[in-house]
Design an enzyme around this catalytic site. Structure first.
Site, PDB file in Angstrom:
ATOM      1  N   TYR A  70       3.939 -15.447 -13.202  1.00 37.15           N
ATOM      2  CA  TYR A  70       3.012 -14.772 -13.290  1.00 37.15           C
ATOM      3  C   TYR A  70       1.370 -15.035 -13.246  1.00 37.15           C
ATOM      4  O   TYR A  70       0.706 -14.692 -12.429  1.00 37.15           O
ATOM      5  CB  TYR A  70       3.674 -13.570 -13.433  1.00 37.15           C
ATOM      6  CG  TYR A  70       2.324 -12.084 -13.098  1.00 37.15           C
ATOM      7  CD1 TYR A  70       2.907 -11.451 -11.550  1.00 37.15           C
ATOM      8  CD2 TYR A  70       1.582 -11.585 -13.990  1.00 37.15           C
ATOM      9  CE1 TYR A  70       1.591 -10.457 -11.780  1.00 37.15           C
ATOM     10  CE2 TYR A  70       1.277 -10.566 -13.379  1.00 37.15           C
ATOM     11  CZ  TYR A  70       1.196  -9.466 -12.804  1.00 37.15           C
ATOM     12  OH  TYR A  70       0.469  -8.927 -12.455  1.00 37.15           O
ATOM     13  N   GLY A  80       1.046  -0.976   0.600  1.00 39.58           N
ATOM     14  CA  GLY A  80       0.450  -0.125   0.309  1.00 39.58           C
ATOM     15  C   GLY A  80       1.031   1.205   0.099  1.00 39.58           C
ATOM     16  O   GLY A  80       0.335   2.516   0.005  1.00 39.58           O
ATOM     17  N   GLY A  81       1.994   1.250  -0.641  1.00 38.64           N
ATOM     18  CA  GLY A  81       2.780   2.691   0.287  1.00 38.64           C
ATOM     19  C   GLY A  81       3.791   2.990  -1.282  1.00 38.64           C
ATOM     20  O   GLY A  81       4.594   3.697  -1.684  1.00 38.64           O
ATOM     21  N   SER A 125      -5.327  -9.852 -12.517  1.00 35.84           N
ATOM     22  CA  SER A 125      -4.694  -9.848 -13.091  1.00 35.84           C
ATOM     23  C   SER A 125      -4.947 -10.127 -14.812  1.00 35.84           C
ATOM     24  O   SER A 125      -5.130 -11.608 -15.138  1.00 35.84           O
ATOM     25  CB  SER A 125      -2.799  -9.851 -13.536  1.00 35.84           C
ATOM     26  OG  SER A 125      -3.141  -9.032 -15.041  1.00 35.84           O
ATOM     27  N   LYS A 165      -1.542 -15.789 -11.205  1.00 30.87           N
ATOM     28  CA  LYS A 165      -2.856 -14.352 -11.220  1.00 30.87           C
ATOM     29  C   LYS A 165      -4.128 -15.376 -11.645  1.00 30.87           C
ATOM     30  O   LYS A 165      -5.664 -15.241 -10.918  1.00 30.87           O
ATOM     31  CB  LYS A 165      -2.950 -13.354 -12.277  1.00 30.87           C
ATOM     32  CG  LYS A 165      -1.789 -12.750 -11.896  1.00 30.87           C
ATOM     33  CD  LYS A 165      -2.462 -11.368 -10.792  1.00 30.87           C
ATOM     34  CE  LYS A 165      -1.116 -11.052 -10.016  1.00 30.87           C
ATOM     35  NZ  LYS A 165      -1.781 -10.112  -8.533  1.00 30.87           N
TER      36      LYS A 165
END
Length: 256
Positions: free
Chosen positions: A160, A20-21, A147, A164
Site C-alpha cells: 500500500y 464515492g459511496g 497517503s 501511494k
C-alpha cells in the site's frame, strides 16, 4: 458541503469519483453535489441508500455505477456512461483505495498485484480514458489520492505504501504530459482521517494518542478536511497548480 468557501466554477461540472459511496468518498460526493456539480461515482458495494439520501438533500441524484476498480474494462465503461449522462468528465477524483494490513513475509505475487490493481493501477487507466474528453472540453482537473503513510515510512502495509508513493510519480509525469491540453494533475495526500472504517479496524486509544502527538495541530482529521482541499484542487481557484502533492495531515509530513 464546505462551510468555509464556495467554488462557483464547480457548478454543472461533470465529476467522476472512484469509491464515492462510502467513507471519504461519500463525503466527496456530497461536497461536489453541494457545489452544484453533476456527480458520477463507482463503488463495489450497493450505494442505492446513499443516493436516496443525496437526492432527498439536494433534489438531484448522483449517478451510481457498481464497479470493482480492479476490472479496468468495467471502469472504462463507467467513465463512458458518466460522460454520456453528464457530459465529458472535467473533474476526475481517484479516491478509492484499500489499506488492508499485511506483512512483507506473508505477501505473495498475487497479493502484491491485487494491492496495486486497487491502489495504483486505476489512477493510470482512468486518466488515460478521460483526457480526450477533457481536452475537447478545454481542460480539466485530476486529483489523485495518495497517503501520508508513504511520507512517514509506515510499516504494516508495504505494498500500500509503495502504491501511494507511486501515485506521486504518476501525478507528476501526467501533469507534464497533459499540461499543454490545460489538464491539471495534482495529488492529495491525506493523513489519518478518522472514518468509520478506520475507527472500527485500526484505531486504538494508544494509537490515536501517539499519532496526535506527532501532529502540529492537535486535532484529528475528519473527512470534511479532505473535501475542502479536493474542491480547491478541482476549482479554478487552483488554476496554476499542477504536478503538486498537497498534504492535509495536521502537520506530520513535510514536502518541499
Amino acid at each position: 458541503m464546505t462551510q468555509y468557501a464556495t467554488f462557483h466554477d464547480l457548478k454543472d461540472q461533470s465529476v467522476y469519483i472512484t469509491g464515492g459511496g462510502s467513507g471519504i468518498g461519500a463525503s466527496l460526493t456530497e461536497g461536489f453535489m453541494a457545489a452544484g456539480a453533476k456527480v458520477a461515482f463507482v463503488q463495489r458495494s450497493d450505494s442505492t441508500e446513499f443516493c436516496d439520501q443525496m437526492e432527498q438533500k439536494f433534489g438531484t441524484r448522483p449517478l451510481f455505477m457498481k464497479c470493482d476498480i480492479t476490472d479496468v474494462a468495467r471502469l472504462e465503461e463507467t467513465l463512458d456512461e458518466a460522460a454520456a449522462v453528464h457530459g465529458p468528465v472535467t473533474v476526475l477524483v481517484n479516491n478509492a483505495a484499500n489499506d488492508v494490513r499485511h506483512k512483507t513475509a506473508e505477501m505473495s505475487v498475487d497479493d502484491w498485484d491485487w494491492n496495486h490493481a486497487v491502489n495504483l493501477r486505476p489512477h493510470f487507466f482512468t486518466t488515460k480514458h478521460v483526457v480526450a474528453g477533457m481536452k475537447a472540453a478545454g481542460g480539466g482537473a485530476i486529483i489523485n489520492f495518495s497517503s501520508a503513510s508513504y511520507g512517514m515510512g509506515n510499516a504494516g502495509y508495504p505494498a500500500y505504501v509503495a502504491a501511494k508513493a507511486g501515485i506521486i510519480g504518476l501525478t507528476r509525469t501526467h501533469a507534464r504530459e497533459f499540461g499543454p491540453d490545460n489538464i491539471r494533475v495534482n495529488a492529495l495526500v491525506p493523513g489519518w482521517v478518522l472514518t468509520e472504517r478506520q475507527m472500527e479496524l485500526w484505531a486504538t486509544e494508544e494509537g490515536l494518542k501517539e499519532h496526535l502527538a506527532g501532529q502540529c495541530l492537535k486535532e484529528h482529521l475528519v473527512p470534511q478536511d479532505v473535501v475542502d482541499a479536493t474542491l480547491f484542487l478541482a476549482s479554478k481557484a487552483s488554476r496554476m497548480m499542477t504536478a503538486q502533492a498537497m498534504v492535509v495531515d495536521g502537520g506530520v509530513v513535510f514536502t518541499g
